[in-house]
Design a protein around this motif. Sequence first.
Motif, PDB file in Angstrom:
ATOM      1  N   CYS A 209      63.115  23.140  60.054  1.00 17.18           N
ATOM      2  CA  CYS A 209      63.660  23.754  58.845  1.00 17.18           C
ATOM      3  C   CYS A 209      64.713  24.779  59.227  1.00 17.18           C
ATOM      4  N   MET A 210      65.839  24.727  58.523  1.00 17.82           N
ATOM      5  CA  MET A 210      66.878  25.756  58.638  1.00 17.82           C
ATOM      6  C   MET A 210      66.868  26.566  57.356  1.00 17.82           C
ATOM      7  N   ILE A 211      66.839  27.891  57.480  1.00 18.94           N
ATOM      8  CA  ILE A 211      66.838  28.793  56.337  1.00 18.94           C
ATOM      9  C   ILE A 211      68.011  29.755  56.496  1.00 18.94           C
ATOM     10  N   VAL A 212      68.872  29.821  55.493  1.00 19.87           N
ATOM     11  CA  VAL A 212      69.999  30.763  55.490  1.00 19.87           C
ATOM     12  C   VAL A 212      69.789  31.745  54.351  1.00 19.87           C
ATOM     13  N   LEU A 213      69.819  33.054  54.678  1.00 20.34           N
ATOM     14  CA  LEU A 213      69.657  34.100  53.678  1.00 20.34           C
ATOM     15  C   LEU A 213      70.919  34.941  53.613  1.00 20.34           C
ATOM     16  N   ALA A 214      71.370  35.222  52.404  1.00 25.90           N
ATOM     17  CA  ALA A 214      72.519  36.105  52.178  1.00 25.90           C
ATOM     18  C   ALA A 214      72.090  37.236  51.257  1.00 25.90           C
ATOM     19  N   THR A 215      72.689  38.405  51.437  1.00 30.07           N
ATOM     20  CA  THR A 215      72.367  39.522  50.563  1.00 30.07           C
ATOM     21  C   THR A 215      73.546  40.474  50.449  1.00 30.07           C
ATOM     22  N   ASP A 216      73.644  41.131  49.305  1.00 23.47           N
ATOM     23  CA  ASP A 216      74.620  42.207  49.130  1.00 23.47           C
ATOM     24  C   ASP A 216      73.944  43.574  49.233  1.00 23.47           C
ATOM     25  N   LEU A 217      72.691  43.599  49.647  1.00 20.15           N
ATOM     26  CA  LEU A 217      71.998  44.863  49.879  1.00 20.15           C
ATOM     27  C   LEU A 217      72.531  45.531  51.143  1.00 20.15           C
ATOM     28  N   PRO A 218      72.467  46.851  51.221  1.00 14.79           N
ATOM     29  CA  PRO A 218      72.947  47.555  52.419  1.00 14.79           C
ATOM     30  C   PRO A 218      71.920  47.482  53.537  1.00 14.79           C
TER      31      PRO A 218
END
Length: 346
Positions: free
Chosen positions: A233-242
Amino acid sequence: MQTRARDLGVVIGTLPTGELNAITDVPGVSVGQTTIADGDLQTGVTAIVPTGVTSGLPAAVAVGNGYGKLVGSTQVDELGRLETPILLTGTLSVFRAADALLTYLLDRDPRATSLNPVVGETNDGYLSDIRRRPITEQHVLDALTSASTDRPEEGCVGAGTGTCALGFKAGIGTASRRVLLGEDPSAAAGELADGQPAGTIGVLVQSNFSGTLQVLGTQIPAPQRIEPDGNSCMIVLATDLPLDARQLGRIARRAIFALGRIGSDYAPGSGDYAIAFATAYRPPMPDQDLRPVFQATLEAVEEALLNSLTAARTTTGFQGRTQYAVPHELITAARDRARQPSKPTA
């Protein structure tokens, strides 16, 4: 129309989703996909393209089990920095995809002499003739140049065209959660009273792992127990949190934990990876405020994984092999069971 978990009445967790319930709810994140679905070939490319990535973004990689090929991961960990889009594809096409990504980047920066392409994979060799390595430079360029902020297609598309999980056909899945710092996690999204802004965790997965599907605590064994090669499994996470790179590493590790919530058996032949990045460098939030971020990560990853299954369709591919999609009535039966009040124990 693709069917998502929420279309079947399955709601994971308590936090609110973003508008699209997708990784593209994170401002500045786009996704493009190229699909090859032609008889013996069931594969493709999925590209996650953050705005400003070539200038560098804080990032981290977590490894659950390292039986896989994640090009560029060591430099991301060493520097805490992502400097290219992220590509996902089939195992033996990783290296062609990485070279094509370099072409794309070099064409845009004539002065570049060192780049760190990030390309992950899972093994789609059960449904696709993986030895043919069908991914070309054009497939990669098409995925990159078509990237948009719309909700990505799910199921049998892009890098998920030929993947299977938990005994069923799987593929690409996505989801998001709004994080409300300093407030009750179940509160409404928006600006907080103390001035701290809410942020978003967005997730995209390429599901291809073994185990027994679990929905809201109910197991759904696959009637056809075929365990294809790969189980990753490949998991990509993105966030605009600091968040800084160290904190993103903590988030990425929670993403690996979330595989267990849907039934992964973390098999020894599995390559389970999570890549987490933030969309800008900013002073990081205090570690004591990470609890709702961890919750958002677990919920979004679990829902993205479930979406990768509910959106998939039964597929016949290499050498006439067939992998069946999970029957939606099994999902709704699990939902109904979860809604029943528990009986008191004596």
